[in-house]
Design a protein around this motif. Structure first.
Motif, PDB file in Angstrom:
ATOM      1  N   ASP A  70       1.013  -1.172   0.273  1.00 58.04           N
ATOM      2  CA  ASP A  70      -0.153  -0.164   0.183  1.00 58.04           C
ATOM      3  C   ASP A  70       0.589   1.525  -0.036  1.00 58.04           C
ATOM      4  O   ASP A  70       0.822   2.052   1.159  1.00 58.04           O
ATOM      5  N   MET A  72       2.291   3.677  -3.248  1.00 58.69           N
ATOM      6  CA  MET A  72       2.775   2.887  -4.984  1.00 58.69           C
ATOM      7  C   MET A  72       3.787   4.285  -4.298  1.00 58.69           C
ATOM      8  O   MET A  72       3.928   5.017  -4.371  1.00 58.69           O
ATOM      9  N   GLY A  73       4.382   3.575  -5.456  1.00 61.55           N
ATOM     10  CA  GLY A  73       5.278   4.401  -6.485  1.00 61.55           C
ATOM     11  C   GLY A  73       6.721   4.130  -5.757  1.00 61.55           C
ATOM     12  O   GLY A  73       7.817   4.350  -5.675  1.00 61.55           O
ATOM     13  N   LEU A  74       6.515   3.614  -3.994  1.00 63.23           N
ATOM     14  CA  LEU A  74       7.906   3.896  -3.691  1.00 63.23           C
ATOM     15  C   LEU A  74       8.969   3.145  -4.119  1.00 63.23           C
ATOM     16  O   LEU A  74       9.658   2.774  -4.239  1.00 63.23           O
ATOM     17  N   THR A  76       8.110   1.078  -6.431  1.00 66.65           N
ATOM     18  CA  THR A  76       8.692   1.148  -7.909  1.00 66.65           C
ATOM     19  C   THR A  76       9.799   2.372  -8.439  1.00 66.65           C
ATOM     20  O   THR A  76      10.871   1.694  -9.256  1.00 66.65           O
ATOM     21  N   ALA A  77       9.877   3.506  -7.660  1.00 64.62           N
ATOM     22  CA  ALA A  77      11.042   3.877  -8.215  1.00 64.62           C
ATOM     23  C   ALA A  77      12.548   4.179  -7.463  1.00 64.62           C
ATOM     24  O   ALA A  77      12.863   3.793  -8.421  1.00 64.62           O
ATOM     25  N   SER A  78      12.498   3.525  -5.930  1.00 67.79           N
ATOM     26  CA  SER A  78      14.093   2.475  -5.824  1.00 67.79           C
ATOM     27  C   SER A  78      14.007   2.264  -6.603  1.00 67.79           C
ATOM     28  O   SER A  78      15.243   1.103  -7.412  1.00 67.79           O
ATOM     29  N   PHE A 130      14.462   4.106  -1.462  1.00 68.77           N
ATOM     30  CA  PHE A 130      13.451   4.174  -0.502  1.00 68.77           C
ATOM     31  C   PHE A 130      12.870   5.052   1.074  1.00 68.77           C
ATOM     32  O   PHE A 130      11.785   5.266   0.532  1.00 68.77           O
ATOM     33  N   PHE A 131      14.093   5.085   1.434  1.00 69.60           N
ATOM     34  CA  PHE A 131      13.315   5.776   3.053  1.00 69.60           C
ATOM     35  C   PHE A 131      13.667   7.485   2.372  1.00 69.60           C
ATOM     36  O   PHE A 131      12.400   7.963   2.735  1.00 69.60           O
ATOM     37  N   ILE A 133      11.967   8.792  -0.566  1.00 73.25           N
ATOM     38  CA  ILE A 133      10.916   9.340  -0.217  1.00 73.25           C
ATOM     39  C   ILE A 133       9.497   8.700   0.623  1.00 73.25           C
ATOM     40  O   ILE A 133       8.926   9.399   0.378  1.00 73.25           O
ATOM     41  N   ASP A 134       9.490   7.760   1.471  1.00 69.92           N
ATOM     42  CA  ASP A 134       9.276   7.254   2.191  1.00 69.92           C
ATOM     43  C   ASP A 134       8.888   8.287   3.496  1.00 69.92           C
ATOM     44  O   ASP A 134       8.207   9.166   3.495  1.00 69.92           O
ATOM     45  N   MET A 136       9.949  11.601   2.782  1.00 71.99           N
ATOM     46  CA  MET A 136       9.216  13.653   1.689  1.00 71.99           C
ATOM     47  C   MET A 136       7.752  13.598   2.972  1.00 71.99           C
ATOM     48  O   MET A 136       7.527  13.243   3.301  1.00 71.99           O
ATOM     49  N   THR A 138       8.948  15.365   5.927  1.00 70.48           N
ATOM     50  CA  THR A 138       9.011  15.361   7.135  1.00 70.48           C
ATOM     51  C   THR A 138      10.411  15.617   7.525  1.00 70.48           C
ATOM     52  O   THR A 138      11.478  16.207   6.718  1.00 70.48           O
ATOM     53  N   LEU A 140      12.400  13.686   9.569  1.00 68.28           N
ATOM     54  CA  LEU A 140      12.605  13.008   9.924  1.00 68.28           C
ATOM     55  C   LEU A 140      14.355  12.574   9.542  1.00 68.28           C
ATOM     56  O   LEU A 140      14.368  11.183   9.218  1.00 68.28           O
ATOM     57  N   LYS A 147      18.041   4.174   9.401  1.00 73.07           N
ATOM     58  CA  LYS A 147      17.037   3.150   8.504  1.00 73.07           C
ATOM     59  C   LYS A 147      18.031   2.793   7.679  1.00 73.07           C
ATOM     60  O   LYS A 147      18.167   1.207   7.441  1.00 73.07           O
TER      61      LYS A 147
ATOM     62  N   GLU B  21      10.605   6.206 -13.963  1.00 72.51           N
ATOM     63  CA  GLU B  21      10.369   7.395 -12.102  1.00 72.51           C
ATOM     64  C   GLU B  21       9.690   8.829 -12.090  1.00 72.51           C
ATOM     65  O   GLU B  21       8.815   8.824 -11.177  1.00 72.51           O
ATOM     66  N   ALA B  24       7.005   6.482 -11.314  1.00 76.46           N
ATOM     67  CA  ALA B  24       6.335   6.282 -10.160  1.00 76.46           C
ATOM     68  C   ALA B  24       6.265   7.111  -9.178  1.00 76.46           C
ATOM     69  O   ALA B  24       5.777   7.167  -8.145  1.00 76.46           O
ATOM     70  N   LEU B  25       6.454   8.181  -9.710  1.00 76.41           N
ATOM     71  CA  LEU B  25       6.707   9.484  -8.479  1.00 76.41           C
ATOM     72  C   LEU B  25       5.062  10.410  -8.578  1.00 76.41           C
ATOM     73  O   LEU B  25       4.682  10.419  -7.525  1.00 76.41           O
ATOM     74  N   LEU B  27       2.921   7.962  -8.746  1.00 76.58           N
ATOM     75  CA  LEU B  27       2.301   7.740  -8.340  1.00 76.58           C
ATOM     76  C   LEU B  27       2.055   7.861  -6.845  1.00 76.58           C
ATOM     77  O   LEU B  27       0.884   7.986  -6.150  1.00 76.58           O
ATOM     78  N   VAL B  28       3.456   8.140  -6.189  1.00 78.19           N
ATOM     79  CA  VAL B  28       3.350   8.029  -5.187  1.00 78.19           C
ATOM     80  C   VAL B  28       2.868   9.923  -4.942  1.00 78.19           C
ATOM     81  O   VAL B  28       2.706   9.934  -3.589  1.00 78.19           O
ATOM     82  N   TYR B  31      -1.140   9.080  -4.088  1.00 81.88           N
ATOM     83  CA  TYR B  31      -1.866   8.039  -3.635  1.00 81.88           C
ATOM     84  C   TYR B  31      -1.843   8.688  -2.469  1.00 81.88           C
ATOM     85  O   TYR B  31      -2.465   7.984  -1.411  1.00 81.88           O
ATOM     86  N   ASN B  41      -4.791  -0.834  -5.005  1.00 82.76           N
ATOM     87  CA  ASN B  41      -4.141  -1.034  -3.728  1.00 82.76           C
ATOM     88  C   ASN B  41      -4.887  -1.930  -3.243  1.00 82.76           C
ATOM     89  O   ASN B  41      -4.706  -2.638  -4.241  1.00 82.76           O
ATOM     90  N   SER B  42      -3.666  -2.658  -1.760  1.00 82.41           N
ATOM     91  CA  SER B  42      -4.400  -3.382  -1.144  1.00 82.41           C
ATOM     92  C   SER B  42      -5.800  -3.951  -0.981  1.00 82.41           C
ATOM     93  O   SER B  42      -5.713  -5.454  -1.098  1.00 82.41           O
ATOM     94  N   ARG B 118       6.117   5.572   6.711  1.00 82.64           N
ATOM     95  CA  ARG B 118       5.538   6.969   6.973  1.00 82.64           C
ATOM     96  C   ARG B 118       4.046   6.690   7.022  1.00 82.64           C
ATOM     97  O   ARG B 118       3.317   7.342   7.529  1.00 82.64           O
ATOM     98  N   HIS B 121      -0.957   1.292   5.596  1.00 83.34           N
ATOM     99  CA  HIS B 121      -2.116   1.042   5.434  1.00 83.34           C
ATOM    100  C   HIS B 121      -2.900  -0.461   6.574  1.00 83.34           C
ATOM    101  O   HIS B 121      -1.266  -1.150   6.364  1.00 83.34           O
TER     102      HIS B 121
END
Lengths: 173, 275
Positions: A70, A72-74, A76-78, A130-131, A133-134, A136, A138, A140, A147, B21, B24-25, B27-28, B31, B41-42, B118, B121
């Motif tokens: 769940d 999306m894109g995370l 995929t992009a990495s 990966f991290f 984009i995750d 983005m 924030t 942190l 991580k 890319e 993908a972005l 989608l990010v 979503y 989604n799942s 972060r 779901h």
């Protein structure tokens, strides 16, 4: 690239995918170390496979994982990022005498030293994307760096263990 | 012209890289807004069935906890039932029905969950055929869990409270001061209570519950307890850390709540001009 090769690759794709979403998804060490083992699958694709098919395979893998995560894109992009930089990196670190034809770049075929140089920067690049984009939006950054480092190490160690246990020399799975 | 084409052909790998890319972005970005349509989604059929098969195996490990939780909730409901039953020697007249049946509750089982990213779901094993709708609130016997984001026939995907973009309108139970609960992305056990003014006195251990203002959750469902209160960097608001009531690492069964009058409430707020 013969038909038997394609068959094993498809099998490995499905196997890595299922293991990732069914088992490794919930395996997070200390809330820091993620095990993204599918990275190892992309790393161990045949050396002759050029950037374009590698990227398409990585895209499919990442997209499928994203549906299950769940996120999306995370993935995929990495994964695409990793796939794009794999071919140039393979060229840079070509050993003297070149690669043997039809040999996947596994630990057993290439030796620990070469595999370390090959995989660690690429895994790090993947996890960085990966991290990043995750996280983005924030701020942190410190937890993010923890991580990244913990997950890179964890993925690498599990990748090595998987290869030692399940791979044969000079062959795919 | 030919040279341009040749040049483009020579950098085809890079162009494909940029295109993939970009997809993908895109989608990010699409979503990760808590609102907005979701295509993948799942909760789709294939993913859902695979996840529920997996849950068929793994749910045995948490059966004990799930049973305890259900038994506890049952006991709580029996208490309420006992309080609402009327003695046989008197007649009960329902005076006013306007406040009744405002909320509808449903139950579902968690088949997929995450807590270390972060944007986390949850996937549930009930969908539109069971009456689940987008926007319903999700909670369990312990506290608030999240909000439904996407629904298919048999599955639903939920934005967990552990998603840094989700805000839950909440209030401190003792003082009735309201704020918004938002996860800060660090620890799955703690969240922040935002927008509480500085002059309010908040003590450690104060209970925080839903406010009922946003028409998603009824009033009074537990969110968490105050763990620490600080001055914070924002000039007007306190920096309050909540210990979340729900244990996200062992979610099994959840309840879903729908406000029957949500549309009416939402249409009412359209009359208020936004400054």
């Amino acid at each position: 690239m013969n038909s038997k090769n394609i068959f094993t690759l498809t099998g490995a794709f499905i196997l890595y995918f299922l293991i990732q979403v069914l088992i490794l998804k919930n395996l997070v060490v200390f809330g820091m170390g993620f095990c993204l083992l599918y990275v190892v699958f992309i790393l161990l694709l045949p050396i002759e496979l050029s950037a374009i098919p590698t990227m398409i395979i990585a895209f499919l893998m990442g997209f499928g994982l994203d549906i299950f995560y769940d996120s999306m894109g995370l993935h995929t992009a990495s994964a695409v990022m990793l796939a794009f930089f794999r071919s140039p990196w393979l060229k840079v670190i070509t050993p003297t005498g070149g690669y043997d034809p039809n040999t996947p770049p596994t630990l057993l075929n290439m030796g620990m030293g070469w595999f370390l140089v090959y995989s660690l920067p690429l895994i790090l690049l993947h996890h960085l994307t990966f991290f990043f984009i995750d996280n983005m939006g924030t701020f942190l950054y410190l937890p993010m760096i923890y991580k990244i480092l913990a997950s890179t190490l964890f993925t690498f160690v599990i990748g090595v263990i998987v290869q030692v246990l399940f791979y044969k020399k000079r062959r795919g799975i | 012209m030919q040279r341009i084409l040749l040049f483009l052909y020579s950098i085809r790998a890079f162009l494909l890289f940029v295109a993939l890319e970009a997809v993908a972005l895109w989608l990010v970005v699409t979503y990760n807004s808590p609102q907005g349509a979701v295509f993948f989604n799942s909760s789709n059929a294939l993913t859902g069935s695979l996840l529920s098969t997996k849950d068929g195996f793994t749910s045995y490990f948490t059966l004990g906890e799930a049973n305890d939780e259900l038994a506890r909730k049952n006991a709580e409901l029996m208490d309420i039932l006992a309080a609402q039953s009327f003695p046989k020697d008197s007649i009960y007249i329902q005076v006013d029905s306007i406040m009744q049946a405002n909320y509808q509750f449903k139950g579902a089982k968690v088949i997929n969950n995450s807590l270390h990213l972060r944007t986390n779901h949850i996937t549930l094993n009930k969908g539109s055929e069971d009456g689940i709708k987008v926007g319903m609130g999700v909670f369990n016997g312990e506290g608030i869990v999240g909000r439904v984001k996407g629904v298919t026939k048999h599955y639903a995907s939920v934005i967990s409270l552990l998603h840094t973009d989700l805000l839950i309108s909440s209030k401190i139970k003792s003082t009735e001061v309201f704020g918004s609960t938002q996860w800060d992305g660090k620890n799955a056990k703690f969240a922040k209570l935002r927008y509480v003014p500085r002059h309010v006195e908040v003590a450690k251990g104060d209970t925080v519950v839903t406010s009922g203002y946003n028409a998603v959750f009824p009033e009074g469902i537990l969110v968490g307890t105050v763990d620490s209160v600080g001055v914070g960097t924002e000039t007007n608001y306190l920096d309050i850390t909540l210990e979340l009531a729900a244990d996200f690492s062992s979610l099994t069964y959840v309840y879903l709540v729908e406000n029957n009058r949500k549309e009416e409430l939402d249409s009412l707020s359209q009359f208020i001009p936004i400054p």
